[in-house]
Design a protein around this motif. Structure first.
Motif, PDB file in Angstrom:
ATOM      1  N   GLU A 120       0.831  -1.212   0.000  1.00 50.74           N
ATOM      2  CA  GLU A 120       0.000   0.000   0.000  1.00 50.74           C
ATOM      3  C   GLU A 120       0.861   1.256   0.000  1.00 50.74           C
ATOM      4  O   GLU A 120       0.589   2.208  -0.739  1.00 50.74           O
ATOM      5  CB  GLU A 120      -0.936   0.006   1.206  1.00 50.74           C
ATOM      6  N   ASP A 123       2.511   1.580  -3.468  1.00 48.90           N
ATOM      7  CA  ASP A 123       1.543   2.009  -4.481  1.00 48.90           C
ATOM      8  C   ASP A 123       1.128   3.455  -4.291  1.00 48.90           C
ATOM      9  O   ASP A 123       0.951   4.200  -5.251  1.00 48.90           O
ATOM     10  CB  ASP A 123       0.306   1.096  -4.462  1.00 48.90           C
ATOM     11  N   ARG A 129      -1.708   0.798  -8.761  1.00 48.53           N
ATOM     12  CA  ARG A 129      -2.539  -0.193  -8.072  1.00 48.53           C
ATOM     13  C   ARG A 129      -2.838  -1.317  -8.974  1.00 48.53           C
ATOM     14  O   ARG A 129      -3.033  -1.407 -10.043  1.00 48.53           O
ATOM     15  CB  ARG A 129      -3.823   0.409  -7.566  1.00 48.53           C
TER      16      ARG A 129
END
Length: 129
Positions: A120, A123, A129
């Motif tokens: 996460e 990204d 993503r």
């Protein structure tokens, strides 16, 4: 070169010509690692094993089992019944490899929260993503 000559050679997986590299690929490849991990639970028939390893095709499982059997990690036992019954189980060498793989598998499963958080963050900084 025969087997007694190769047993005295040092093996180096980082060397392109080393035969250990092929075996390492069989063990650490996607289906090899999962097959060895599943067989650590006990012997399986082919279709039982295919159901246990969600997502593997019949062709890939067959190829994987052949490679692991050739490497001496899996034993194939064909029963002379009608219909034929074939069981697969780990050899002692295969059991040792599977135990080491399972340590890595359990480690990864136990740390997936950290991995997902890292993904996460990665990204978010790259807008992907």
């Amino acid at each position: 070169m025969d087997l007694t000559e190769t047993q005295d050679l040092p093996f180096d997986v980082f060397s392109k010509a080393c035969p250990s590299r092929g075996t390492l690929e069989h063990v650490t490849g996607r289906w090899g690692g999962l097959t060895l991990g599943a067989l650590h639970e006990g012997p399986f028939r082919f279709n039982e094993l295919r159901r246990r390893i969600d997502g593997v095709s019949e062709k890939m499982l067959s190829q994987t089992l052949h490679a692991l059997e050739r490497d001496g990690l899996v034993h194939r036992e064909a029963q002379p019944t009608n219909p034929p019954r074939v069981d697969y189980e780990l050899t002692p060498l295969g059991r040792g490899v599977a135990e080491r793989l399972l340590s890595l598998i359990h480690f990864m499963e136990g740390h997936m929260g950290e991995v997902l958080a890292a993904r996460e963050r990665y990204d978010a900084t790259r807008g992907t993503r």
